[in-house]
Design a protein around this motif. Structure first.
Motif, PDB file in Angstrom:
ATOM      1  N   ILE A 208      49.931  48.524  37.184  1.00 39.74           N
ATOM      2  CA  ILE A 208      49.492  47.432  37.511  1.00 39.74           C
ATOM      3  C   ILE A 208      48.927  46.705  36.081  1.00 39.74           C
ATOM      4  CG2 ILE A 208      47.530  46.240  38.552  1.00 39.74           C
ATOM      5  CD1 ILE A 208      47.686  48.281  40.751  1.00 39.74           C
ATOM      6  N   PHE A 209      49.657  45.680  35.897  1.00 38.07           N
ATOM      7  CA  PHE A 209      49.395  44.805  34.764  1.00 38.07           C
ATOM      8  C   PHE A 209      48.534  43.558  35.096  1.00 38.07           C
ATOM      9  CE2 PHE A 209      50.380  41.463  31.498  1.00 38.07           C
ATOM     10  CZ  PHE A 209      50.694  42.083  30.527  1.00 38.07           C
ATOM     11  N   ASP A 210      47.372  43.732  34.395  1.00 35.37           N
ATOM     12  CA  ASP A 210      46.115  42.780  35.242  1.00 35.37           C
ATOM     13  C   ASP A 210      45.805  41.678  33.834  1.00 35.37           C
ATOM     14  OD1 ASP A 210      44.153  41.419  36.618  1.00 35.37           O
ATOM     15  OD2 ASP A 210      42.909  43.169  36.151  1.00 35.37           O
ATOM     16  N   VAL A 211      45.982  40.307  34.325  1.00 34.81           N
ATOM     17  CA  VAL A 211      45.495  39.509  33.385  1.00 34.81           C
ATOM     18  C   VAL A 211      44.211  38.822  33.867  1.00 34.81           C
ATOM     19  CG1 VAL A 211      46.235  37.226  32.098  1.00 34.81           C
ATOM     20  CG2 VAL A 211      48.034  38.867  32.993  1.00 34.81           C
ATOM     21  N   VAL A 212      43.806  39.203  35.174  1.00 33.47           N
ATOM     22  CA  VAL A 212      42.586  38.494  35.836  1.00 33.47           C
ATOM     23  C   VAL A 212      41.266  39.289  35.642  1.00 33.47           C
ATOM     24  CG1 VAL A 212      42.143  37.477  38.219  1.00 33.47           C
ATOM     25  CG2 VAL A 212      44.451  37.498  37.387  1.00 33.47           C
ATOM     26  N   ALA A 213      41.220  40.491  36.165  1.00 31.30           N
ATOM     27  CA  ALA A 213      39.946  41.324  36.303  1.00 31.30           C
ATOM     28  C   ALA A 213      39.225  40.582  37.264  1.00 31.30           C
ATOM     29  CB  ALA A 213      39.295  41.121  34.992  1.00 31.30           C
ATOM     30  N   GLY A 214      37.917  40.289  37.265  1.00 34.14           N
ATOM     31  CA  GLY A 214      37.131  39.582  38.195  1.00 34.14           C
ATOM     32  C   GLY A 214      36.706  40.745  39.227  1.00 34.14           C
ATOM     33  N   ASP A 215      36.010  39.945  40.326  1.00 34.22           N
ATOM     34  CA  ASP A 215      35.462  40.695  41.654  1.00 34.22           C
ATOM     35  C   ASP A 215      36.515  41.567  42.306  1.00 34.22           C
ATOM     36  OD1 ASP A 215      33.124  39.609  40.914  1.00 34.22           O
ATOM     37  OD2 ASP A 215      33.261  38.174  42.360  1.00 34.22           O
ATOM     38  N   GLU A 216      37.856  41.112  42.231  1.00 31.94           N
ATOM     39  CA  GLU A 216      38.974  41.803  43.148  1.00 31.94           C
ATOM     40  C   GLU A 216      39.560  42.809  42.472  1.00 31.94           C
ATOM     41  OE1 GLU A 216      41.499  39.002  44.817  1.00 31.94           O
ATOM     42  OE2 GLU A 216      39.911  38.505  46.166  1.00 31.94           O
ATOM     43  N   LEU A 217      39.162  43.284  41.192  1.00 28.20           N
ATOM     44  CA  LEU A 217      39.773  44.387  40.388  1.00 28.20           C
ATOM     45  C   LEU A 217      39.737  45.554  41.242  1.00 28.20           C
ATOM     46  CD1 LEU A 217      39.822  44.868  36.535  1.00 28.20           C
ATOM     47  CD2 LEU A 217      39.206  46.687  37.960  1.00 28.20           C
ATOM     48  N   PRO A 218      38.623  46.177  41.608  1.00 30.83           N
ATOM     49  CA  PRO A 218      38.666  47.245  42.339  1.00 30.83           C
ATOM     50  C   PRO A 218      39.693  47.487  43.540  1.00 30.83           C
ATOM     51  CG  PRO A 218      36.309  46.450  42.085  1.00 30.83           C
ATOM     52  CD  PRO A 218      37.208  45.530  41.763  1.00 30.83           C
ATOM     53  N   VAL A 219      40.255  46.270  44.370  1.00 29.33           N
ATOM     54  CA  VAL A 219      40.947  46.188  45.558  1.00 29.33           C
ATOM     55  C   VAL A 219      42.467  46.912  44.755  1.00 29.33           C
ATOM     56  CG1 VAL A 219      42.140  44.630  46.845  1.00 29.33           C
ATOM     57  CG2 VAL A 219      39.876  44.426  46.680  1.00 29.33           C
ATOM     58  N   PHE A 220      42.882  46.202  43.480  1.00 34.40           N
ATOM     59  CA  PHE A 220      44.175  46.639  43.122  1.00 34.40           C
ATOM     60  C   PHE A 220      44.124  48.220  42.300  1.00 34.40           C
ATOM     61  CE2 PHE A 220      43.730  42.012  43.223  1.00 34.40           C
ATOM     62  CZ  PHE A 220      45.406  41.839  43.384  1.00 34.40           C
ATOM     63  N   LEU A 221      43.068  48.520  42.025  1.00 33.56           N
ATOM     64  CA  LEU A 221      42.997  50.053  41.684  1.00 33.56           C
ATOM     65  C   LEU A 221      43.268  50.882  42.925  1.00 33.56           C
ATOM     66  CD1 LEU A 221      39.492  50.174  39.670  1.00 33.56           C
ATOM     67  CD2 LEU A 221      41.964  50.648  38.930  1.00 33.56           C
ATOM     68  N   ASP A 222      43.018  50.456  43.928  1.00 33.51           N
ATOM     69  CA  ASP A 222      43.216  51.132  45.375  1.00 33.51           C
ATOM     70  C   ASP A 222      44.539  51.192  45.611  1.00 33.51           C
ATOM     71  OD1 ASP A 222      41.076  52.554  46.355  1.00 33.51           O
ATOM     72  OD2 ASP A 222      40.559  50.732  47.317  1.00 33.51           O
ATOM     73  N   ARG A 223      45.477  50.302  44.889  1.00 33.65           N
ATOM     74  CA  ARG A 223      47.038  50.273  44.970  1.00 33.65           C
ATOM     75  C   ARG A 223      47.669  50.895  44.072  1.00 33.65           C
ATOM     76  NH1 ARG A 223      46.697  43.887  46.977  1.00 33.65           N
ATOM     77  NH2 ARG A 223      45.339  44.253  48.674  1.00 33.65           N
TER      78      ARG A 223
END
Length: 320
Positions: A208-223
């Motif tokens: 996962i290549f992330d430019v955003v971070a923010g509050d929803e970052l943990p949701v993407f770690l789950d993916r």
């Protein structure tokens, strides 16, 4: 010469057009008559005052990359540089100007087929995307999700992941129109900003290549798939929750990992080598420099307003 400085931190209207002395290149540097300036997300963060604690003061001139023609060289530099078209990295600032002095080590000559506007569209963003994917150990056949794909770094990451042979290149973006444009650049699945929207999208991702971070970052770690890697290259959505590491610990047995990436951790020579290769690839038509709009230098306020409103696909360029 004309330049754009931060008169007051905060909204874009705090940017102001000022007169500065035309610089003379010191020893080891060259002077560039600037024809194009890349407008980056970091510029907007500095202008907003979000990085004031890092020593940026009002009166600071933003801009990290410029392109144009060399007009003078400092002592110890070869006069044959004069008249050459080049791209240059100016550091964290100093680029919103008509004339820029830059150390020669931060300069890349431009192929004849590449315009200054194209070069500042991919010069920094392309190298960040390249080394971040290297940092993530992306391998052929792996599934990639690019979060925040419509910006200049995300656009390059889509193209580079496709060239590296990713089995899937999923993207998050805010509209159907942007999704269609990202598909033209190589995206295979278009998701909304939450990562939802396609039943046929991969259930998990190796990178996962992330430019955003923010509050929803943990949701993407789950993916992340088992042994999946998430690399964050920016925080346009703000800082993540302070306890986001709990997600990684909760899936300890899946061996997932999180990392940050900054181009500041890569040597100048390595960065310049990648930029030369990418400039040549654009000149050959193998990569696309996605220019949102070219505006005059004195419309830097409008450029930043468009960025703050989330209107930009690719990169805005200022033309002194």
């Amino acid at each position: 010469m004309k330049a754009v400085a931060i008169g007051t931190y905060g909204d874009p209207e705090g940017l102001t057009l000022v007169d500065l002395p035309t610089p003379s290149p010191p020893e080891g540097e060259i002077l560039i008559a600037v024809e194009a300036v890349g407008v980056a997300g970091m510029d907007a963060q500095i202008r907003s005052g979000a990085l004031a604690d890092y020593g940026f003061e009002e009166g600071f001139v933003p801009g990290s990359e410029v392109a144009g023609t060399v007009t003078a060289v400092g002592k110890g530099r070869d006069d044959s540089w004069i008249g050459r078209r080049v791209w240059a990295f100016t550091g964290l600032g100093g680029g919103y100007v008509e004339q820029a002095c830059v150390p020669l080590e931060q300069v890349v000559p431009l192929p004849p087929e590449l315009s200054p506007v194209e070069s500042v569209t991919i010069g920094s963003s392309g190298s960040v995307a390249h080394f971040a994917l290297v940092h993530a150990h992306l391998a052929r056949g792996e599934a990639v999700l690019i979060r925040g794909a419509a910006g200049s770094i995300g656009v390059m990451a889509v193209q580079l992941a496709t060239r590296e042979g990713a089995s899937a290149v999923a993207v998050t973006t805010s509209s159907t129109e942007r999704g269609d444009r990202l598909r033209q650049l190589g995206a295979t699945h278009v998701l909304d900003r939450s990562g939802a929207g396609r039943a046929d999208a991969p259930a998990g991702y190796d990178v996962i290549f992330d430019v955003v971070a923010g509050d929803e970052l943990p949701v993407f770690l789950d993916r992340l798939n088992p042994r999946g890697r998430m690399v964050t290259v920016g925080a346009v959505g703000g800082q993540p929750p302070v306890d986001f590491g709990r997600v990684l610990m909760a899936q300890f047995q899946r061996s997932t990992s999180f990392a940050t990436f900054s181009a500041a951790s890569v040597g100048a020579a390595d960065l310049q080598a990648v930029r030369r290769d990418q400039f040549a690839a654009v000149a050959r038509g193998e990569l696309t420099a996605v220019v949102h709009e070219v505006l005059p230098l004195d419309q830097a306020v409008l450029a930043h307003q468009k960025m703050d409103a989330g209107e930009v696909f690719g990169r805005i360029v200022l033309a002194p």
